[in-house]
Design a protein around this motif. Structure first.
Motif, PDB file in Angstrom:
ATOM      1  N   PRO A  20     -48.465  25.053  19.153  1.00  0.00           N
ATOM      2  CA  PRO A  20     -47.671  25.056  20.392  1.00  0.00           C
ATOM      3  C   PRO A  20     -47.910  23.813  21.259  1.00  0.00           C
ATOM      4  CG  PRO A  20     -49.041  27.051  20.233  1.00  0.00           C
ATOM      5  CD  PRO A  20     -49.344  26.209  19.046  1.00  0.00           C
ATOM      6  N   PHE A  21     -49.108  23.235  21.161  1.00  0.00           N
ATOM      7  CA  PHE A  21     -49.466  22.061  21.956  1.00  0.00           C
ATOM      8  C   PHE A  21     -48.918  20.774  21.334  1.00  0.00           C
ATOM      9  CE2 PHE A  21     -52.594  25.349  22.688  1.00  0.00           C
ATOM     10  CZ  PHE A  21     -52.673  25.388  24.067  1.00  0.00           C
ATOM     11  N   LEU A  22     -48.436  20.871  20.087  1.00  0.00           N
ATOM     12  CA  LEU A  22     -47.877  19.707  19.395  1.00  0.00           C
ATOM     13  C   LEU A  22     -46.366  19.613  19.574  1.00  0.00           C
ATOM     14  CD1 LEU A  22     -50.059  19.870  16.179  1.00  0.00           C
ATOM     15  CD2 LEU A  22     -50.028  18.003  17.842  1.00  0.00           C
ATOM     16  N   GLU A  23     -45.789  20.499  20.387  1.00  0.00           N
ATOM     17  CA  GLU A  23     -44.358  20.433  20.696  1.00  0.00           C
ATOM     18  C   GLU A  23     -44.054  19.045  21.271  1.00  0.00           C
ATOM     19  OE1 GLU A  23     -40.807  21.852  20.265  1.00  0.00           O
ATOM     20  OE2 GLU A  23     -42.483  23.184  19.861  1.00  0.00           O
ATOM     21  N   ASP A  24     -43.010  18.405  20.765  1.00  0.00           N
ATOM     22  CA  ASP A  24     -42.571  17.071  21.213  1.00  0.00           C
ATOM     23  C   ASP A  24     -43.557  15.953  20.853  1.00  0.00           C
ATOM     24  OD1 ASP A  24     -40.313  18.247  22.386  1.00  0.00           O
ATOM     25  OD2 ASP A  24     -41.391  18.609  24.250  1.00  0.00           O
ATOM     26  N   ALA A  25     -44.518  16.213  19.973  1.00  0.00           N
ATOM     27  CA  ALA A  25     -45.460  15.161  19.569  1.00  0.00           C
ATOM     28  C   ALA A  25     -44.776  14.201  18.592  1.00  0.00           C
ATOM     29  CB  ALA A  25     -46.694  15.774  18.925  1.00  0.00           C
ATOM     30  N   VAL A  26     -45.161  12.925  18.682  1.00  0.00           N
ATOM     31  CA  VAL A  26     -44.602  11.906  17.793  1.00  0.00           C
ATOM     32  C   VAL A  26     -45.747  11.109  17.180  1.00  0.00           C
ATOM     33  CG1 VAL A  26     -43.164   9.822  17.647  1.00  0.00           C
ATOM     34  CG2 VAL A  26     -42.490  11.695  19.162  1.00  0.00           C
ATOM     35  N   VAL A  27     -45.729  11.008  15.855  1.00  0.00           N
ATOM     36  CA  VAL A  27     -46.682  10.159  15.146  1.00  0.00           C
ATOM     37  C   VAL A  27     -45.898   8.949  14.668  1.00  0.00           C
ATOM     38  CG1 VAL A  27     -48.315   9.986  13.226  1.00  0.00           C
ATOM     39  CG2 VAL A  27     -47.993  12.181  14.392  1.00  0.00           C
ATOM     40  N   ASP A  28     -46.378   7.760  15.029  1.00  0.00           N
ATOM     41  CA  ASP A  28     -45.648   6.536  14.692  1.00  0.00           C
ATOM     42  C   ASP A  28     -46.626   5.509  14.147  1.00  0.00           C
ATOM     43  OD1 ASP A  28     -43.540   4.773  14.425  1.00  0.00           O
ATOM     44  OD2 ASP A  28     -43.474   4.229  16.544  1.00  0.00           O
ATOM     45  N   PHE A  29     -46.089   4.531  13.444  1.00  0.00           N
ATOM     46  CA  PHE A  29     -46.893   3.406  12.979  1.00  0.00           C
ATOM     47  C   PHE A  29     -46.183   2.136  13.417  1.00  0.00           C
ATOM     48  CE2 PHE A  29     -48.149   0.129   9.925  1.00  0.00           C
ATOM     49  CZ  PHE A  29     -49.516   0.207  10.050  1.00  0.00           C
ATOM     50  N   ALA A  30     -46.866   1.357  14.238  1.00  0.00           N
ATOM     51  CA  ALA A  30     -46.286   0.115  14.742  1.00  0.00           C
ATOM     52  C   ALA A  30     -47.029  -1.058  14.134  1.00  0.00           C
ATOM     53  CB  ALA A  30     -46.379   0.074  16.265  1.00  0.00           C
ATOM     54  N   THR A  31     -46.289  -1.969  13.532  1.00  0.00           N
ATOM     55  CA  THR A  31     -46.940  -3.146  12.950  1.00  0.00           C
ATOM     56  C   THR A  31     -47.111  -4.209  14.024  1.00  0.00           C
ATOM     57  OG1 THR A  31     -44.760  -3.817  12.211  1.00  0.00           O
ATOM     58  CG2 THR A  31     -46.193  -2.867  10.558  1.00  0.00           C
ATOM     59  N   ASP A  32     -48.231  -4.896  13.929  1.00  0.00           N
ATOM     60  CA  ASP A  32     -48.482  -6.033  14.818  1.00  0.00           C
ATOM     61  C   ASP A  32     -49.162  -7.113  13.988  1.00  0.00           C
ATOM     62  OD1 ASP A  32     -51.210  -5.342  14.564  1.00  0.00           O
ATOM     63  OD2 ASP A  32     -51.133  -4.081  16.352  1.00  0.00           O
ATOM     64  N   ARG A  33     -49.557  -8.194  14.604  1.00  0.00           N
ATOM     65  CA  ARG A  33     -50.115  -9.303  13.810  1.00  0.00           C
ATOM     66  C   ARG A  33     -51.467  -8.969  13.192  1.00  0.00           C
ATOM     67  NH1 ARG A  33     -51.053 -10.796  19.182  1.00  0.00           N
ATOM     68  NH2 ARG A  33     -53.177 -11.523  19.414  1.00  0.00           N
ATOM     69  N   MET A  34     -52.109  -7.912  13.649  1.00  0.00           N
ATOM     70  CA  MET A  34     -53.375  -7.491  13.053  1.00  0.00           C
ATOM     71  C   MET A  34     -53.147  -6.529  11.887  1.00  0.00           C
ATOM     72  SD  MET A  34     -55.303  -9.132  15.067  1.00  0.00           S
ATOM     73  CE  MET A  34     -56.994  -8.604  15.009  1.00  0.00           C
ATOM     74  N   GLY A  35     -51.906  -6.198  11.613  1.00  0.00           N
ATOM     75  CA  GLY A  35     -51.596  -5.254  10.539  1.00  0.00           C
ATOM     76  C   GLY A  35     -50.758  -4.123  11.082  1.00  0.00           C
ATOM     77  N   GLY A  36     -51.379  -3.283  11.892  1.00  0.00           N
ATOM     78  CA  GLY A  36     -50.616  -2.187  12.476  1.00  0.00           C
ATOM     79  C   GLY A  36     -51.517  -1.093  13.000  1.00  0.00           C
ATOM     80  N   GLN A  37     -50.887  -0.144  13.658  1.00  0.00           N
ATOM     81  CA  GLN A  37     -51.661   0.919  14.279  1.00  0.00           C
ATOM     82  C   GLN A  37     -50.878   2.222  14.248  1.00  0.00           C
ATOM     83  OE1 GLN A  37     -53.013  -0.087  18.203  1.00  0.00           O
ATOM     84  NE2 GLN A  37     -53.683   1.988  18.615  1.00  0.00           N
ATOM     85  N   LEU A  38     -51.574   3.286  13.875  1.00  0.00           N
ATOM     86  CA  LEU A  38     -50.994   4.626  13.899  1.00  0.00           C
ATOM     87  C   LEU A  38     -51.188   5.174  15.305  1.00  0.00           C
ATOM     88  CD1 LEU A  38     -49.758   6.666  11.828  1.00  0.00           C
ATOM     89  CD2 LEU A  38     -52.011   7.726  11.753  1.00  0.00           C
ATOM     90  N   THR A  39     -50.119   5.644  15.919  1.00  0.00           N
ATOM     91  CA  THR A  39     -50.234   6.208  17.267  1.00  0.00           C
ATOM     92  C   THR A  39     -49.757   7.659  17.243  1.00  0.00           C
ATOM     93  OG1 THR A  39     -48.019   5.466  17.887  1.00  0.00           O
ATOM     94  CG2 THR A  39     -49.843   3.993  18.421  1.00  0.00           C
ATOM     95  N   ILE A  40     -50.392   8.468  18.061  1.00  0.00           N
ATOM     96  CA  ILE A  40     -49.992   9.867  18.206  1.00  0.00           C
ATOM     97  C   ILE A  40     -49.746  10.105  19.686  1.00  0.00           C
ATOM     98  CG2 ILE A  40     -50.590  12.269  17.748  1.00  0.00           C
ATOM     99  CD1 ILE A  40     -52.915  11.175  15.993  1.00  0.00           C
ATOM    100  N   LYS A  41     -48.530  10.459  20.017  1.00  0.00           N
ATOM    101  CA  LYS A  41     -48.226  10.833  21.394  1.00  0.00           C
ATOM    102  C   LYS A  41     -47.945  12.320  21.397  1.00  0.00           C
ATOM    103  CE  LYS A  41     -46.481   6.440  23.111  1.00  0.00           C
ATOM    104  NZ  LYS A  41     -46.207   5.599  21.976  1.00  0.00           N
ATOM    105  N   ALA A  42     -48.791  13.079  22.086  1.00  0.00           N
ATOM    106  CA  ALA A  42     -48.628  14.528  22.170  1.00  0.00           C
ATOM    107  C   ALA A  42     -48.612  14.917  23.643  1.00  0.00           C
ATOM    108  CB  ALA A  42     -49.750  15.234  21.414  1.00  0.00           C
TER     109      ALA A  42
END
Length: 194
Positions: free
Chosen positions: A74-96
């Motif tokens: 229930p707390f993960l409602e509207d959560a988004v897991v994304d991977f954004a690439t940058d010059r260091m490679g990239g980063q996995l982000t979780i917005k909950a």
């Protein structure tokens, strides 16, 4: 998938990570530690076959399997897991956005409703001054006993904040509350905002 959304980039990145593991059938498990509290942390972990819990919800994506912790769901409602690439490679982000929000309604216990109000409305305002307030207890005649911390402790304006802001809001929102009392030791002024 209802609740949580994994972007295509996140799915591809996680599938790549899983492909490097030597375990056939390995997937990921998404859960929140201390959900519904200010200390909630959203986590993604490897999940080997057999490590999932029977009450977990399984989500079959094209390239991987995701298990969602039942308590956290229930707390993960509207959560988004994304991977954004940058010059260091990239980063996995979780917005909950709902990870820290207690699940309360008018029938919830008094303490839960007070904590919900503190976390969602009162503490975000105090945070700009590096402060916070927490519930210690509710005593006779509906008085909420509160303790300030951070920039509020030792602040010269705390009485005004308590009476004009917090007390008025709490009495208006929670009918059982008749007033508030501060038990903070305001002689400690190291972090005081004002």
């Amino acid at each position: 998938m209802a609740g949580i959304h994994l972007t295509k980039a996140a799915e591809e990145y996680l599938a790549e990570l899983l492909a490097k593991q030597d375990t056939p059938g390995i997937g990921i498990r998404v859960f929140i530690t201390q959900p519904g509290t200010p200390y909630a942390e959203t986590c993604i972990a490897y999940c080997k076959p057999g490590e999932e819990k029977p009450e977990d919800r399984t989500i079959e994506l094209e390239s991987l399997k995701v298990w969602i912790d039942a308590v956290s769901e229930p707390f993960l409602e509207d959560a988004v897991v994304d991977f954004a690439t940058d010059r260091m490679g990239g980063q996995l982000t979780i917005k909950a956005p709902n990870a820290k929000v207690p699940m309360v309604n008018d029938d919830s216990p008094l303490n839960e409703r007070i904590n919900y109000l503190l976390q969602t409305e009162i503490n975000p305002g105090l945070a700009s001054h590096g402060g916070e307030v927490k519930l210690i207890d509710v005593v006779e005649d509906g008085v909420a006993v509160l303790q300030f911390g951070g920039g509020c402790q030792g602040c010269g304006m705390v009485d005004v904040t308590l009476k004009e802001g917090i007390e008025k809001t709490m009495i208006a929102r929670i009918p059982e509350i008749t007033g508030v009392r501060d038990v903070t030791d305001h002689t400690v002024k190291e972090n005081a905002f004002y």
